[in-house]
Motif scaffolding. Structure first.
Motif, PDB file in Angstrom:
ATOM      1  N   ASP A  20       0.805  -1.226   0.000  1.00 45.33           N
ATOM      2  CA  ASP A  20       0.000   0.000   0.000  1.00 45.33           C
ATOM      3  C   ASP A  20       0.839   1.278   0.000  1.00 45.33           C
ATOM      4  O   ASP A  20       0.305   2.376   0.132  1.00 45.33           O
ATOM      5  CB  ASP A  20      -0.959  -0.006   1.195  1.00 45.33           C
ATOM      6  N   GLY A  21       2.160   1.114  -0.127  1.00 43.26           N
ATOM      7  CA  GLY A  21       3.020   2.286  -0.206  1.00 43.26           C
ATOM      8  C   GLY A  21       3.507   2.806   1.123  1.00 43.26           C
ATOM      9  O   GLY A  21       4.266   3.776   1.165  1.00 43.26           O
ATOM     10  N   THR A  22       3.129   2.172   2.243  1.00 47.78           N
ATOM     11  CA  THR A  22       3.565   2.649   3.559  1.00 47.78           C
ATOM     12  C   THR A  22       4.868   2.006   4.012  1.00 47.78           C
ATOM     13  O   THR A  22       5.463   2.447   4.994  1.00 47.78           O
ATOM     14  CB  THR A  22       2.485   2.393   4.625  1.00 47.78           C
ATOM     15  N   THR A  23       5.314   0.951   3.316  1.00 48.46           N
ATOM     16  CA  THR A  23       6.559   0.273   3.687  1.00 48.46           C
ATOM     17  C   THR A  23       7.349  -0.066   2.423  1.00 48.46           C
ATOM     18  O   THR A  23       6.782  -0.224   1.342  1.00 48.46           O
ATOM     19  CB  THR A  23       6.297  -1.036   4.462  1.00 48.46           C
ATOM     20  N   SER A  24       8.662  -0.172   2.590  1.00 47.86           N
ATOM     21  CA  SER A  24       9.516  -0.664   1.513  1.00 47.86           C
ATOM     22  C   SER A  24      10.740  -1.300   2.140  1.00 47.86           C
ATOM     23  O   SER A  24      11.066  -1.037   3.312  1.00 47.86           O
ATOM     24  CB  SER A  24       9.943   0.470   0.565  1.00 47.86           C
ATOM     25  N   ILE A  25      11.430  -2.152   1.379  1.00 53.07           N
ATOM     26  CA  ILE A  25      12.688  -2.722   1.839  1.00 53.07           C
ATOM     27  C   ILE A  25      13.643  -2.740   0.663  1.00 53.07           C
ATOM     28  O   ILE A  25      13.258  -3.095  -0.462  1.00 53.07           O
ATOM     29  CB  ILE A  25      12.520  -4.127   2.448  1.00 53.07           C
ATOM     30  N   VAL A  26      14.882  -2.318   0.897  1.00 53.59           N
ATOM     31  CA  VAL A  26      15.880  -2.267  -0.163  1.00 53.59           C
ATOM     32  C   VAL A  26      17.163  -2.922   0.322  1.00 53.59           C
ATOM     33  O   VAL A  26      17.447  -2.969   1.524  1.00 53.59           O
ATOM     34  CB  VAL A  26      16.171  -0.820  -0.618  1.00 53.59           C
ATOM     35  N   LEU A  27      17.921  -3.431  -0.646  1.00 57.91           N
ATOM     36  CA  LEU A  27      19.278  -3.885  -0.352  1.00 57.91           C
ATOM     37  C   LEU A  27      20.172  -2.657  -0.289  1.00 57.91           C
ATOM     38  O   LEU A  27      20.192  -1.844  -1.224  1.00 57.91           O
ATOM     39  CB  LEU A  27      19.777  -4.831  -1.448  1.00 57.91           C
ATOM     40  N   GLY A  28      20.890  -2.530   0.794  1.00 61.59           N
ATOM     41  CA  GLY A  28      21.783  -1.395   0.936  1.00 61.59           C
ATOM     42  C   GLY A  28      22.772  -1.662   2.046  1.00 61.59           C
ATOM     43  O   GLY A  28      22.544  -2.510   2.907  1.00 61.59           O
ATOM     44  N   ASP A  29      23.875  -0.949   2.014  1.00 57.00           N
ATOM     45  CA  ASP A  29      24.935  -1.139   2.998  1.00 57.00           C
ATOM     46  C   ASP A  29      25.157   0.160   3.749  1.00 57.00           C
ATOM     47  O   ASP A  29      25.310   1.227   3.127  1.00 57.00           O
ATOM     48  CB  ASP A  29      26.225  -1.575   2.296  1.00 57.00           C
ATOM     49  N   LEU A  30      25.188   0.069   5.054  1.00 53.36           N
ATOM     50  CA  LEU A  30      25.389   1.244   5.895  1.00 53.36           C
ATOM     51  C   LEU A  30      26.681   1.975   5.539  1.00 53.36           C
ATOM     52  O   LEU A  30      26.788   3.185   5.749  1.00 53.36           O
ATOM     53  CB  LEU A  30      25.395   0.825   7.368  1.00 53.36           C
ATOM     54  N   ARG A  31      27.648   1.245   4.994  1.00 51.26           N
ATOM     55  CA  ARG A  31      28.923   1.873   4.628  1.00 51.26           C
ATOM     56  C   ARG A  31      28.776   2.862   3.469  1.00 51.26           C
ATOM     57  O   ARG A  31      29.706   3.616   3.176  1.00 51.26           O
ATOM     58  CB  ARG A  31      29.945   0.795   4.264  1.00 51.26           C
ATOM     59  N   ASP A  32      27.636   2.838   2.807  1.00 52.78           N
ATOM     60  CA  ASP A  32      27.374   3.774   1.704  1.00 52.78           C
ATOM     61  C   ASP A  32      26.080   4.536   2.009  1.00 52.78           C
ATOM     62  O   ASP A  32      25.040   4.322   1.377  1.00 52.78           O
ATOM     63  CB  ASP A  32      27.251   3.008   0.379  1.00 52.78           C
ATOM     64  N   PRO A  33      26.126   5.425   2.986  1.00 56.94           N
ATOM     65  CA  PRO A  33      24.888   6.077   3.447  1.00 56.94           C
ATOM     66  C   PRO A  33      24.238   6.946   2.385  1.00 56.94           C
ATOM     67  O   PRO A  33      23.013   7.060   2.334  1.00 56.94           O
ATOM     68  CB  PRO A  33      25.358   6.913   4.647  1.00 56.94           C
ATOM     69  N   ARG A  34      25.035   7.550   1.519  1.00 52.13           N
ATOM     70  CA  ARG A  34      24.466   8.417   0.492  1.00 52.13           C
ATOM     71  C   ARG A  34      23.604   7.622  -0.466  1.00 52.13           C
ATOM     72  O   ARG A  34      22.538   8.077  -0.899  1.00 52.13           O
ATOM     73  CB  ARG A  34      25.619   9.090  -0.258  1.00 52.13           C
ATOM     74  N   ALA A  35      24.047   6.389  -0.790  1.00 51.19           N
ATOM     75  CA  ALA A  35      23.259   5.544  -1.697  1.00 51.19           C
ATOM     76  C   ALA A  35      21.933   5.162  -1.059  1.00 51.19           C
ATOM     77  O   ALA A  35      20.917   5.033  -1.763  1.00 51.19           O
ATOM     78  CB  ALA A  35      24.057   4.297  -2.066  1.00 51.19           C
ATOM     79  N   ILE A  36      21.925   4.982   0.253  1.00 55.10           N
ATOM     80  CA  ILE A  36      20.669   4.669   0.947  1.00 55.10           C
ATOM     81  C   ILE A  36      19.711   5.851   0.860  1.00 55.10           C
ATOM     82  O   ILE A  36      18.544   5.710   0.468  1.00 55.10           O
ATOM     83  CB  ILE A  36      20.947   4.295   2.413  1.00 55.10           C
ATOM     84  N   VAL A  37      20.194   7.016   1.203  1.00 56.13           N
ATOM     85  CA  VAL A  37      19.345   8.208   1.210  1.00 56.13           C
ATOM     86  C   VAL A  37      18.796   8.503  -0.191  1.00 56.13           C
ATOM     87  O   VAL A  37      17.653   8.942  -0.345  1.00 56.13           O
ATOM     88  CB  VAL A  37      20.134   9.411   1.756  1.00 56.13           C
ATOM     89  N   ASP A  38      19.601   8.229  -1.217  1.00 50.70           N
ATOM     90  CA  ASP A  38      19.199   8.561  -2.590  1.00 50.70           C
ATOM     91  C   ASP A  38      18.443   7.439  -3.288  1.00 50.70           C
ATOM     92  O   ASP A  38      17.986   7.625  -4.432  1.00 50.70           O
ATOM     93  CB  ASP A  38      20.441   8.910  -3.424  1.00 50.70           C
ATOM     94  N   HIS A  39      18.297   6.288  -2.661  1.00 49.75           N
ATOM     95  CA  HIS A  39      17.653   5.143  -3.310  1.00 49.75           C
ATOM     96  C   HIS A  39      16.197   5.495  -3.636  1.00 49.75           C
ATOM     97  O   HIS A  39      15.451   5.975  -2.772  1.00 49.75           O
ATOM     98  CB  HIS A  39      17.701   3.923  -2.393  1.00 49.75           C
ATOM     99  N   PRO A  40      15.744   5.245  -4.863  1.00 51.00           N
ATOM    100  CA  PRO A  40      14.374   5.638  -5.229  1.00 51.00           C
ATOM    101  C   PRO A  40      13.295   4.960  -4.389  1.00 51.00           C
ATOM    102  O   PRO A  40      12.241   5.579  -4.139  1.00 51.00           O
ATOM    103  CB  PRO A  40      14.267   5.225  -6.708  1.00 51.00           C
TER     104      PRO A  40
END
Length: 266
Positions: A122-142
């Protein structure tokens, strides 16, 4: 192949993974024999580990309820979420406010696969593969941006994850990058393993054979991760003693987890 383009054969089941060890010690089923052996070794090295993990889960529940109910936050970014353990963060938050949105991040494809099966569409949750060592990629992930609006307050959850970063990973800089992406009124919820209350050299050795090492840090070292935030009472405390809603179980004084909740400084 997973939704993020990771092939099944790329999932490393030859070495224990922290998320799966955690799952095993909490009584979960989403783990392998290698994780079970590591979990048994960890329990032998640190007999209070199971109550410690439950205390960490209890801290997470209380902290999420606080930032939603008292802090008024309606967006949660949970990095290093681990395998689903009920109640999950979105379930805890939705008990307080059904409109809360939650984005989960983990670097284990198995976690991602389980999350895909569990989370709502319903758009209220999402899960992505990401690594804490690359925080910018997490923040910018669509898929993060689809759920999280960084112009509005966000609660950043770093629960039992930063201790898997070595000093060479520069965890302070990683957390500062994430902090700077958050607007004023946001919160940091962080818990971290420590050796302040007992010698945990043997426990660390178990993780030397895993996909991530365990890096224990002192109270002063962990407290520095809250730079730019104001800790709320009782400050950085052992997990079972952070605003407990029931008497902590016997042996809690040995639990090697610190937990704290802090509001981003205006």
């Amino acid at each position: 192949m997973t939704g993020d383009g990771v092939r099944a054969e790329e999932i490393d089941t030859s070495r224990p993974h922290p998320a799966r060890i955690y799952d095993y010690l909490l009584g979960g089923k989403d783990n392998y024999e290698v994780d079970q052996r590591a979990g048994d070794q960890l329990a032998a090295a640190a007999p209070e580990v199971r109550i410690g993990l439950r205390a960490n889960r209890g801290f997470l529940r209380r902290a999420v309820r606080h930032v939603v109910a008292e802090g008024g936050v309606r967006q949660l970014l949970d990095i290093g979420t681990g395998l689903p353990t009920s109640p999950n963060v979105h379930e805890i938050a939705h008990e307080v406010a059904p409109d809360v949105r939650v984005a989960y991040v983990d670097n284990d494809p198995i976690v991602k696969a389980h999350g895909d099966a569990l989370l709502s569409s319903d758009g209220t949750t999402s899960i992505v593969l990401g690594d804490l060592r690359d925080p910018r990629a997490i923040v910018d992930h669509p898929d993060i941006r689809r759920v999280i609006d960084f112009d509005e307050p966000v609660a950043l959850l770093l629960v039992a994850i930063v201790h898997f970063l070595t000093d060479a990973d520069k965890p302070g800089e990683i957390i500062a990058t994430l902090r700077d992406a958050l607007p004023c009124g946001s919160y940091l919820v962080l818990s971290h393993a420590t050796g302040d209350f007992a010698d945990r050299t043997a426990a660390q050795a178990v993780y030397n054979k895993a996909t991530a090492s365990l890096n224990l840090r002192s109270h002063a070292e962990v407290e520095r991760y809250f730079d730019g935030f104001d800790l709320i009472e009782p400050g950085l405390a052992q997990a079972p003693f952070w605003r407990p809603d029931a008497p902590p179980p016997p042996g809690s004084e040995l639990i090697g987890f610190y937990g704290g909740v802090a509001r981003r400084r205006d």
